[in-house]
Design an enzyme around this catalytic site. Structure first.
Site, PDB file in Angstrom:
ATOM      1  N   LYS A  63     -12.458  -1.788   7.582  1.00  0.00           N
ATOM      2  CA  LYS A  63     -11.804  -2.721   8.499  1.00  0.00           C
ATOM      3  C   LYS A  63     -12.294  -2.458   9.924  1.00  0.00           C
ATOM      4  O   LYS A  63     -13.068  -3.232  10.460  1.00  0.00           O
ATOM      5  CB  LYS A  63     -10.295  -2.621   8.392  1.00  0.00           C
ATOM      6  N   ASP A  80      -1.651   6.736   6.276  1.00  0.00           N
ATOM      7  CA  ASP A  80      -2.675   5.785   5.855  1.00  0.00           C
ATOM      8  C   ASP A  80      -2.919   4.847   7.037  1.00  0.00           C
ATOM      9  O   ASP A  80      -2.092   3.994   7.338  1.00  0.00           O
ATOM     10  CB  ASP A  80      -2.183   5.006   4.627  1.00  0.00           C
ATOM     11  N   TRP A  95       0.834  -1.211   0.000  1.00  0.00           N
ATOM     12  CA  TRP A  95       0.000   0.000   0.000  1.00  0.00           C
ATOM     13  C   TRP A  95       0.866   1.257   0.000  1.00  0.00           C
ATOM     14  O   TRP A  95       0.549   2.236  -0.676  1.00  0.00           O
ATOM     15  CB  TRP A  95      -0.990  -0.012   1.173  1.00  0.00           C
TER      16      TRP A  95
END
Ligand code: PMP
Length: 356
Positions: A192, A168, A101
């Site tokens: 999540k 992030d 990511w």
């Protein structure tokens, strides 16, 4: 049989949250209408959004120096939106490369200004969090991925510098208290620890936003969403509503310190078993182990499918590892009950008895 959802995301949500959300799909309060069919300008939805913002601020201990935005496009859109807004053509941002990511965030930022990758753990398949690198004080910002969903590593401490962080936090948002004074922007896809897929939370420091680097298309400008309280266009009402319910659940369950305590306890149970059990080994450096995504390998690769089958028989689903690590990954987000982790540990123990 009780099912325990160990998938990495979309992921487990508190049962009470899903029950309330389901009720509201049929009828929102006593409106005679579903949450799915009411206007984003209605009093009810405006209240939901205001409540979600104020719960976010309360849980993170932040005040009016931050804007809380509910956006679309996933964390993946924040990769370019954060850089497009904040990184000028002649400015330099630092990035720490801790996995797939982060690598994607780096690629997007390259389109807007100078990107300096200060450190990377790619040499060991991202199994650790780099430390001890220099952080130039003139960087516009430093981008980090607080928890690496795929590789099971997590920043235990954030880099020590005056440079504002863009973070992030998709896979560990609201899992622990944070010193928000370090952050220029904290963003996370909801799916999540927060809610269903479809909404992205961005928490933006107002002073930092004043240093915006360029004009952007309207929808990609953080200020557009600040000015219209995340309702410039039709926001994803239902994901925001479920996120609000999850934030209420977090508050009712001890807030972020309550979450942190439960998460540490659950992760310890699982990592202790990985370290003890002769059939498994962990993949992440011990000091960088994620409390959210626990990655481990079978000592004997041939056992992979058999173990996953035993997990499924016990109700533990979603334990298969990501292809870039292999083996197993147990995602144990806020809503995973301790019993879920204990059930998985029982499966590991009986697997050892059967095969050792
Ligand atoms: N960052 C991290 C750390 C992630 O785990 C994910 C999704 N798994 C993303 C970014 C991408 O999020 P989205 O699908 O919301 O774009």
């Amino acid at each position: 049989m009780t099912k325990y959802n160990f998938f990495a995301g979309p992921a487990i949500l508190p049962k009470q949250v899903m029950a309330k959300a389901a009720e509201s799909v049929i009828e929102m309060g006593d409106m005679g209408l579903s949450i799915l069919e009411i206007s984003h300008r209605s009093k009810e939805v405006v209240e939901i959004m205001e409540n979600a913002v104020s719960l976010t601020k309360e849980l993170l201990g932040i005040g009016d120096d931050f804007e809380v935005l509910f956006l679309s496009g996933g964390a993946s859109s924040q990769f370019y939106m954060s850089a497009m807004n904040m990184l000028g053509e002649n400015e330099t941002a630092g990035y720490v490369d801790t996995g797939a990511w982060s690598t994607k965030a780096i690629k997007e930022a390259n389109a807007f200004g100078n990107v300096q990758v200060l450190s990377s753990s790619s040499d060991k398949n991202f199994s650790y969090i780099p430390k001890g690198y220099d952080i130039p004080s003139d960087l516009k910002y430093l981008h980090v991925t607080s928890n690496n969903t795929i590789f099971g590593t997590q920043f235990q401490d954030f880099p020590d510098s005056q440079v504002p962080l863009i973070c992030d936090a998709s896979s560990d948002i609201f899992s622990r208290p944070l010193d928000m004074s370090k952050f220029g922007i904290l963003y996370a896809g909801a799916q999540k620890n927060l809610g269903p897929a479809g909404v992205t939370l961005a928490i933006v420091n107002k002073e930092f936003l004043k240093k915006q680097a360029r004009e952007t298309p309207t929808m990609l400008d953080y200020n557009t969403h600040v000015k219209k309280a995340s309702a410039f266009n039709t926001p994803p009402v239902f994901p925001i509503y479920v996120s609000m319910l999850t934030l209420e659940w977090i508050k009712a369950n001890g807030g972020l310190s309550g979450m942190a305590q439960r998460n540490a306890e659950k992760a310890k149970i699982l990592y202790d078993e990985i370290d003890r059990n002769s059939m498994f080994k962990g993949t992440a450096a011990a000091e960088d182990r994620s409390l959210m995504n626990v990655c481990f390998l079978p000592v004997n690769e041939d056992h992979t499918a058999a173990f996953i089958e035993k997990c499924a028989e016990a109700g533990c689903v979603g334990v298969k590892g990501h292809r870039s690590v292999g083996g197993f990954r147990a995602s144990i987000y806020n809503a995973m009950p301790k019993e879920g982790v204990e059930t998985l540990v029982e499966v590991m123990k009986s697997f050892e008895s059967a095969h050792a």
